[in-house]
Design an enzyme around this catalytic site. Structure first.
Site, mmCIF file in Angstrom:
data_model
loop_
_atom_site.group_PDB
_atom_site.id
_atom_site.type_symbol
_atom_site.label_atom_id
_atom_site.label_comp_id
_atom_site.label_asym_id
_atom_site.label_seq_id
_atom_site.Cartn_x
_atom_site.Cartn_y
_atom_site.Cartn_z
ATOM 1 C CG ASP A 129 -0.114 -0.209 2.544
ATOM 2 O OD1 ASP A 129 1.067 -0.506 2.367
ATOM 3 O OD2 ASP A 129 -0.539 0.306 3.463
ATOM 4 C CG HIS A 130 3.587 2.488 2.953
ATOM 5 N ND1 HIS A 130 2.472 1.836 3.124
ATOM 6 C CD2 HIS A 130 3.759 3.381 3.764
ATOM 7 C CE1 HIS A 130 2.192 2.455 4.630
ATOM 8 N NE2 HIS A 130 3.409 3.145 5.273
ATOM 9 C CG ASP A 194 1.918 1.698 9.060
ATOM 10 O OD1 ASP A 194 2.498 2.418 7.935
ATOM 11 O OD2 ASP A 194 1.125 2.461 10.299
ATOM 12 C CB SER A 671 6.088 7.123 9.924
ATOM 13 O OG SER A 671 6.645 5.108 10.446
#
Length: 782
Positions: A129-130, A194, A671
């Site tokens: 997804d990143h 994450d 993060s």
């Protein structure tokens, strides 16, 4: 009572032109005969085991337990003997599963490969997804990402297949939405690489963000360590209504607790107001708990969760959770370390920012505050979606605002982007007409990915350095976070408020009281948004994007080319010499806020997340040097010249000069990226000395063999000069609870001796001595 076991499973049925995904939970008694040939077991927990552990701990502590204590202590490796003291002792836990997003999974899987283990010991998944950059629109951006990142995707898919890890292909959606739809359930403990993993708390789960090395521990079957969290209670009364949304709850809490007020604690929501919030709304609140530094956040099991489980194909789990409902809510009379009261009847829509997610303003005030502070009033771009706010309900409420404008002939004055949280959300909002409404009002639907939320945004409407304002439904708004432009003023709010402000085109608009003007001159006011919590016609799963690992992957090969500039096999870090660290140079004395974005930037650097040497070229390039207030400009004390931070670090390393970083408060917030710890270790760092640390970053530093140390007297930060040499004393008798000291040698010949605190326990000290946690793990295998 017969033992009930809970297995979250995936059932693939061939329907029509392809395989349609149906997510099924199989609950069965121990003696039941269930054919598993069509099932993929993805998580396993016994509520009886959880109950048994909780009963042991409750009897030992002789007091009622909070919900978070029940789930955390219910996963203790040794509930009979584990020392439990909130905020002090370290717990050894057995999480149920691991989830990794593609940016962090690269390093996590490289570390797992280095461990020499044949297969993961707990169910684990990788989520792509990143690495998808927002540029044109969903389909085009996804196609480009698959081409650009082919090497990385192939590595992750093949590593997943070899080591027994499920692989969600690019386009599947954002890791936290996928977890909520498939893997989270009340009482489960999940760790994810994450920081927004706590999203799963919206489904009554304890989901905790960690670094990749922590994930490797769990995947290796080693008990995972967590400092016993304190518990902050947030008691909700009243009901959400009108323009107020779940996002406003956490924006309000962030304003109260600030970016470090939740550090070392789990935030546990409770009270009669909980039932007025949808399951995905609760997930939104838990998701952004990362912005206050919390270990995680959680809500008690209720009918909203039950309905969500049923709608996502997990009715059996809901039925079982109902039977164990007393286990999945706090005990009466339990005590919290702190309690915050929020009356939802009185909660107003909020917008937080710019540059920090805890600068809270009611939407009614932000226009005047912006004028006073010189923030640009014009909204250039409104962005909805991200892992925080991309549910079906979020999209429906935003669409209800957009439709009101369309009915009056209005479109957005600002640019407007829409990010669905998952392929299932994308397919469902397209089927139900939300996508068309959002597109007609001026929106561009982006890929099912993180996109602009994490800096994956090829923004071209403003030049770098041009002062401008954007509003988002994201979670973070640190300087340059979204578009790499330090002059962008980013504000965080709910999707419906973003939509309203994008239509109005200005921060100086309060949809509760202000009027818009239609093309025909008619003045009208937007009515409060509405949206179904869940789709009446059930979810459309969309395309099948999941790769199940084979039953036996031992014969498979994972290729990493020595010539690759994106992937690099890891070499072990050097062991501790056994002596004190002498005459360390100060690489940089950081001034002010220093997040993991400052230490290891994302955006264009994401492509190097699997190549430690290459990504180390971004180390601390966003941090402010206290000596000259400059970014990425520090003095090389071997040459007398100024250079970039990583360049000077490399020069020191080449000349066998070790170094330290000196920092301010809450160093490493943001993060979970462990690259912010790996890079300093790789380039010759030995210690990070600061006023205080963010939780995940402090642990990540320990895992990589660095010394995260804090000034016993925070004012000692002022005593360190950029040209000092620092010796760290006391390492030969390094023990838990015993402080170390720093002998600071100034260039004028004088010295200061400073006391340095640490939070190492005995196991973590072994990591330091071995050179890293991974080194220690390998040593224990022999």
């Amino acid at each position: 009572m017969a033992t009930y076991c809970l297995t979250v499973a995936r059932l693939q049925l061939a329907l029509g032109h392809g395989a349609r995904r149906l997510h099924v939970a199989a609950a069965y008694r121990a003696k039941a005969q269930v054919s598993m040939s069509r099932f993929e077991p993805t998580s396993f927990v016994s509520y009886d085991k959880l109950q048994s552990n909780v009963d042991v701990v409750r009897k030992r502590l002789n007091r009622p337990l909070t919900l978070s204590e029940k789930i955390v202590y219910g996963h203790l490796d040794d509930p009979h003997n584990q020392e439990i003291d909130r905020g002090r002792t370290y717990l050894r836990l057995r999480p149920d599963r691991v989830a990794m997003q593609d940016a962090t999974a690269q390093m996590a899987m490289l570390q797992f490969i280095s461990s020499g283990l044949p297969q993961v010991a707990v169910p684990s998944t990788i989520h792509c997804d990143h690495l998808i950059e927002a540029q044109i629109g969903g389909d085009q951006d996804l196609a480009r990402a698959k081409e650009v990142n082919q090497e990385v995707y192939n590595f992750l898919a093949s590593a997943g297949a070899k080591y027994g890890v499920g692989f969600w292909k690019p386009g599947s959606g954002i890791i936290h939405q996928i977890i909520l739809e498939n893997y989270a359930y009340p009482g489960v403990m999940l760790i994810g690489t994450d920081s927004h993993t706590p999203n799963g708390g919206g489904l009554g789960a304890i989901c905790i963000g960690v670094g990749g090395a922590d994930a490797v521990d769990v995947m290796a079957g080693i008990p995972w360590e967590l400092k016993c969290p304190k518990v902050i209670g947030v008691r909700l009364t009243g009901s959400l209504s009108g323009w107020s949304s779940p996002k406003d709850v956490i924006l309000k809490v962030a304003g109260i607790l600030t970016v470090k007020g939740g550090t070392g604690a789990i935030v546990e929501y409770h009270g009669p107001g909980v039932d007025s919030i949808s399951c995905t709304g609760m997930a939104t609140i838990c998701n952004m708990g990362a912005e206050i530094g919390a270990t995680t956040s959680v809500f008690p099991y209720n009918h909203r969760m039950r309905t969500y489980l049923e709608k996502t194909g997990r009715g059996e789990i809901a039925a079982l959770a109902n039977e164990y409902s007393d286990l999945l809510v706090p005990d009466k009379g339990c005590e919290y370390d702190q309690v915050i009261e929020i009356n939802l009847d009185e909660l107003k829509p909020h917008i937080n920012g710019p540059f920090t997610p805890d600068l809270a303003h009611p939407v009614s005030d932000v226009g005047s505050v912006a004028e006073k502070n010189g923030w640009p009033l014009e909204v250039k771009v409104g962005l909805i979606g991200s892992c925080t706010n991309s549910s079906y309900e979020d999209m429906g409420r935003a669409a209800s605002v957009a439709k009101q404008a369309l009915d009056k002939g209005l479109k957005c004055k600002a640019q407007f982007t829409v990010t669905p949280g998952s392929e299932q959300i994308r397919a469902t909002i397209e089927r139900d007409g939300y996508s068309k409404i959002l597109g007609d009002v001026g929106g561009v639907v982006l890929a099912n990915a993180c996109g602009p939320c994490i800096g994956q945004w090829d923004r071209r409407d403003v030049k770098k350095g041009e002062k401008n304002t954007i509003v988002t439904s994201f979670n973070r708004n640190f300087t340059a976070r979204n578009d790499a432009n330090p002059a962008t003023h980013a504000f965080v709010t709910s999707p419906e408020i973003v939509t309203a402000l994008a239509i109005a085109g200005t921060l100086n608009f309060n949809p509760e009281t202000d009027y818009l003007t239609a093309p025909n001159g008619e003045k009208f006011k937007l009515q409060p948004p509405s949206g179904d919590e869940l789709p009446a016609r059930d979810f459309d799963p969309g395309q099948d994007t999941y790769q199940h690992p084979p039953a036996d992957g031992t014969g498979l090969k994972v290729d990493v080319s020595p010539q690759s500039n994106r992937l690099q096999l890891l070499e072990p870090f050097d062991q501790w010499s056994g002596k004190d660290l002498e005459d360390l140079r100060v690489l940089i004395k950081v001034k002010g806020k220093c997040t993991t974005d400052h230490i290891s930037a994302a955006g264009p650097w994401l492509k190097f997340r699997g190549h430690l040497d290459n990504i180390s070229n971004n180390m601390l390039i966003g941090a402010v040097n206290s000596e000259n207030d400059a970014i990425n400009s520090v003095k090389n004390h071997l040459t007398g010249e100024y250079g970039g931070v990583p360049d000077v670090a490399r020069h020191y390393k080449a000349n066998s000069v070790s170094w330290v970083v000196v920092g301010d408060d809450n160093y490493g917030e943001g993060s979970s990226r462990e690259h912010a710890a790996l890079e300093p270790r790789h380039l010759g760092g030995r210690a990070i000395i600061v006023k205080s640390f963010a939780r995940i970053h402090e642990t990540n530093l320990k895992k990589q063999g660095l010394l995260p140390l804090t000034f016993s007297n925070p004012s000692d930060y002022e005593k360190i000069c950029p040209d000092d040499k620092i010796s760290i004393k006391g390492l030969e008798t390094f023990t838990p609870g015993k402080s170390l000291s720093a002998v600071v040698k100034h260039s004028d010949g004088t010295e200061d001796v400073l006391e340095l605190n640490h939070s190492f326990n005995e196991t973590q000290i072994e990591w330091f001595k071995a050179g890293s946690a991974l080194n220690r793990m390998k040593a224990l295998q022999h």
